[in-house]
Write a protein that holds these residues in place. Sequence first.
Motif, short mmCIF file in Angstrom:
data_model
loop_
_atom_site.label_atom_id
_atom_site.label_comp_id
_atom_site.label_asym_id
_atom_site.label_seq_id
_atom_site.Cartn_x
_atom_site.Cartn_y
_atom_site.Cartn_z
N THR A 23 -3.28 0.72 -3.66
CA THR A 23 -3.39 -0.23 -2.55
C THR A 23 -3.35 -1.65 -3.08
O THR A 23 -3.78 -1.92 -4.21
CB THR A 23 -4.70 -0.02 -1.76
N TRP A 55 3.60 -6.40 2.61
CA TRP A 55 3.29 -7.66 3.27
C TRP A 55 3.25 -8.80 2.26
O TRP A 55 3.25 -8.55 1.06
CB TRP A 55 1.96 -7.56 4.03
N LEU A 109 3.45 0.44 3.11
CA LEU A 109 3.31 -0.81 3.86
C LEU A 109 3.48 -1.99 2.92
O LEU A 109 2.88 -2.01 1.85
CB LEU A 109 1.93 -0.89 4.50
N ASN A 112 0.87 -1.18 0.00
CA ASN A 112 0.00 0.00 0.00
C ASN A 112 0.90 1.22 0.00
O ASN A 112 1.70 1.40 0.93
CB ASN A 112 -0.85 0.06 1.28
N SER A 148 2.35 -6.76 8.30
CA SER A 148 2.94 -5.82 7.36
C SER A 148 4.09 -5.03 8.00
O SER A 148 4.18 -4.93 9.22
CB SER A 148 1.87 -4.85 6.86
C1 LIG Z 1 -4.02 -1.61 2.34
O1 LIG Z 1 -5.06 -0.74 1.94
C2 LIG Z 1 -6.36 -1.33 1.93
C3 LIG Z 1 -7.31 -0.30 1.36
O2 LIG Z 1 -7.21 0.93 2.02
C4 LIG Z 1 -6.71 -1.72 3.35
O3 LIG Z 1 -7.98 -2.33 3.37
C5 LIG Z 1 -5.66 -2.68 3.88
O4 LIG Z 1 -5.94 -2.99 5.23
C6 LIG Z 1 -4.27 -2.10 3.75
N1 LIG Z 1 -3.30 -3.10 4.13
C7 LIG Z 1 -2.50 -2.97 5.19
C8 LIG Z 1 -1.57 -4.10 5.44
O5 LIG Z 1 -2.53 -2.02 5.92
#
Ligand SMILES: *[C@@H]1O[C@H](CO)[C@@H](O)[C@H](O)[C@H]1NC(C)=O
Length: 270
Positions: free
Chosen positions: A64, A93, A91, A59, A106
Amino acid sequence: MKETSVLFLLILTSVLSRAQIQAIRLTVSPSRSQFFEYESVTLICEDENRSDGWTVRRNTTRGTRKRCEGWGKLNGSTCNMNYLVPLDTGLYWCESMSGSSSSSSSIQLSVSGGSVILQSPVLPVMEGDDVTLSCRARNPTHNLPAAFYKDGSFIGDGPSGHMTLLHVSSSDEGLYKCNVKGHGESPSSRISVKEKLITSSPPSSESVTAAASPISTPPPFTVGLPVFIHLVVFSPYFISTLILVSLYRHKDKGDNLPNSVVMISSTLDE
Ligand SMILES: *[C@@H]1O[C@H](CO)[C@@H](O)[C@H](O)[C@H]1NC(C)=O
């Protein structure tokens, strides 16, 4: 059989909980969370059971859940990033290729367009460990005197660019950054502290002697199981014997107990 199903359930839950803990994790090489522009980094999805079938996702401000495609080169479960730019900050992962729900926790990577970075642990550090922070300038590469900050507050000077946090605890968690006079400030990076589990005992003289004995460190459930089965199997006999004894006591107060009851209670003593 009741005992067999209890045993089966115990083993099953034990195996499942172990598998969940170590399913998949993301490692970073070199192991730090901040990079200068144009440096390179390798992200590796490590799985104890399968070696492939995982991809790195990220992200960032540019999108994302983006797979390691375009912004990185996927090779098996490894994602290579050769020329980092500040827009790669974000981020990262690991997630299974099949798109099922399993994923790693992550990590945050920051790419600085400036000339100072903070070198701090990218993965959570263990409670009680010492953590060294290093403040690095792009030019010259040798370490310069630096000031360190936690959650925006000054926490100390590092004459040679280093600062060590001794015996970290949860109160050390926060956002850290550093500053080199005349060179600039680093991005901020989070330091997380994980609790020490009771089961993971450090090597001590006690555990060395335990390992030397014939019963060398059995898994936790094998210790608890005999006791548990003992309770399930034998406690009904014990309780019914107690009831029998008290009934006979009640019946002939003070008199000698019948031979049969004496026999039952003596077998329990063995
Ligand atoms: C990445 O972004 C998506 C959409 O905003 C979100 O749902 C998801 O939790 C995010 N992933 C992390 C690992 O934070």
